[in-house]
Design an enzyme around this catalytic site. Structure first.
Site, short mmCIF file in Angstrom:
data_model
loop_
_atom_site.label_atom_id
_atom_site.label_comp_id
_atom_site.label_asym_id
_atom_site.label_seq_id
_atom_site.Cartn_x
_atom_site.Cartn_y
_atom_site.Cartn_z
N GLY A 89 28.02 0.87 -1.22
CA GLY A 89 26.64 0.41 -1.28
C GLY A 89 26.29 -0.39 -2.51
N GLU A 90 27.15 -0.43 -3.52
CA GLU A 90 26.86 -1.19 -4.73
C GLU A 90 26.80 -2.69 -4.43
OE1 GLU A 90 29.69 -0.25 -7.73
OE2 GLU A 90 29.02 1.83 -7.94
N ARG A 127 2.02 -2.84 -10.04
CA ARG A 127 0.77 -2.08 -9.85
C ARG A 127 0.86 -0.67 -10.44
NH1 ARG A 127 -0.70 -2.97 -3.63
NH2 ARG A 127 1.56 -3.10 -3.43
N GLN A 128 2.08 -0.26 -10.81
CA GLN A 128 2.23 1.04 -11.49
C GLN A 128 2.11 0.79 -13.00
OE1 GLN A 128 5.43 3.61 -10.02
NE2 GLN A 128 5.70 2.25 -8.26
N HIS A 133 -0.67 -8.57 -10.47
CA HIS A 133 -1.86 -7.78 -10.13
C HIS A 133 -2.67 -7.41 -11.37
CE1 HIS A 133 -4.35 -5.34 -7.54
NE2 HIS A 133 -4.22 -4.33 -8.36
N ASP A 168 -13.41 -6.32 -2.63
CA ASP A 168 -14.14 -5.47 -3.57
C ASP A 168 -14.52 -6.32 -4.77
OD1 ASP A 168 -11.82 -5.54 -5.35
OD2 ASP A 168 -10.93 -4.06 -4.00
N LYS A 184 -19.25 -1.27 0.20
CA LYS A 184 -19.23 -0.14 1.11
C LYS A 184 -20.52 0.67 0.97
CE LYS A 184 -14.20 0.47 1.05
NZ LYS A 184 -13.07 1.40 0.77
N ARG A 189 -22.13 4.29 2.37
CA ARG A 189 -21.89 5.52 3.12
C ARG A 189 -23.16 5.90 3.87
NH1 ARG A 189 -18.02 9.00 3.55
NH2 ARG A 189 -16.83 7.97 1.87
N ASP A 247 -7.53 -12.02 -1.24
CA ASP A 247 -7.12 -11.09 -2.28
C ASP A 247 -5.77 -11.55 -2.81
OD1 ASP A 247 -7.29 -8.95 -3.98
OD2 ASP A 247 -7.25 -7.40 -2.44
#
Length: 285
Positions: free
Chosen positions: A35-36, A86-87, A119, A158, A181, A183, A207
């Protein structure tokens, strides 16, 4: 100068090479029985523009191997889409700051890094080489102009994406807004433009990334009920995970538009010209 790329950025790399009036270095990719990953790069030049979207873990390893294979050339790294970006924060003790880990790893051995609509721009500080970000917002807007829509409303999903929507809208001097949004009950939520009406006009939801497409799919149905004549979805990075494209079309989105930072069947906009322009200057810390 020559262009070289990893396996999943071949289309953008060839478009960039044409824009730069140069050639793309041939790279042979293979995999060992365990798999390498393995690769062999062809003849290089003194300066190499390396194009590699980090769309999955294999693409990340390929990039690391390719940087090492090109160590005797001056590498200018272009990262059209950077996975893990995004982390960008640590929410609990013991978590890695993954954006930092990846940025540090892929910027070793390169002279500069160019990202496309990353991002969170603050991630650029994690690179070990000078880094800058470029935007395709106006290119997305230019493509929308070719659709010949009458009085379109450019809509961010957003308020965090409102600046991006504004940049897209500037291409045609269109109105722009963001979804809000409301509610109505414990389980019922409605979405509508915050300040402008979607009635009797086409709407383009824009976006930087479309991942699962859940919010846009839900919004498309609500916007149609509010009188929008058509709903389009446009982004720079079409991640489109978990059946997102089908979800959007089935929700009533007329068309999904993305760029070739991630190479998809709906990639209608190319990042090649913006990258070529960026390569005319050098990054500085």
């Amino acid at each position: 100068m020559k262009v070289i790329c990893t396996e999943k950025s071949q289309i953008l790399a060839t478009r960039l090479a044409r824009a730069q009036k140069t050639t793309v270095v041939d790279v042979k990719y293979s995999r060992f029985p365990d798999g390498e990953l393995y690769l062999v790069a062809g003849e290089l030049d003194d300066e190499t523009v390396m194009v590699s979207s980090v769309v999955d873990n294999d693409a990340l390893v390929q990039l690391l191997l390719l940087i090492d294979a090109c160590e005797n050339s001056d590498i200018r790294l272009v990262i059209p889409y950077m996975g893990y970006a995004r982390q960008d924060r640590q929410d609990r003790k013991g978590e890695p700051l993954s954006a930092r880990a990846v940025a540090r790893a892929i910027s070793r051995g390169v002279s500069e890094c160019i990202t496309v609509n990353i991002h969170e721009p603050d991630v650029l500080r994690f690179f070990n080489a000078p880094a800058r970000n470029i935007s395709l917002a106006r290119d997305i807007g230019a493509y929308i102009k070719t659709l010949n829509l009458t009085n379109p409303l450019i809509l961010a999903p957003d308020d965090g994406a409102l600046a991006f929507a504004e940049q897209v809208a500037s291409a045609g001097e269109w109105e722009f807004d963001h979804l809000e949004k409301t509610r109505l009950s414990g389980e019922q939520v409605t979405m509508a433009p915050k300040a402008l009406s979607a009635a009797s006009r086409p709407v383009v939801i824009v976006d930087d990334i479309i991942s699962t497409g859940g919010t846009i799919a839900t919004a498309a149905g609500m916007l149609s009920a509010q009188g929008a004549t058509d709903v389009y979805a446009a982004c720079v990075h079409g991640v489109l995970t978990g059946g997102a494209y089908v979800r959007l079309i089935e929700a009533g989105v007329r068309d999904v538009i993305c760029s070739d930072t991630i190479e998809r069947g709906c990639s209608r906009v190319s990042a090649a010209d913006q990258i070529a322009n960026a390569l005319q200057t050098r990054s500085n810390r």
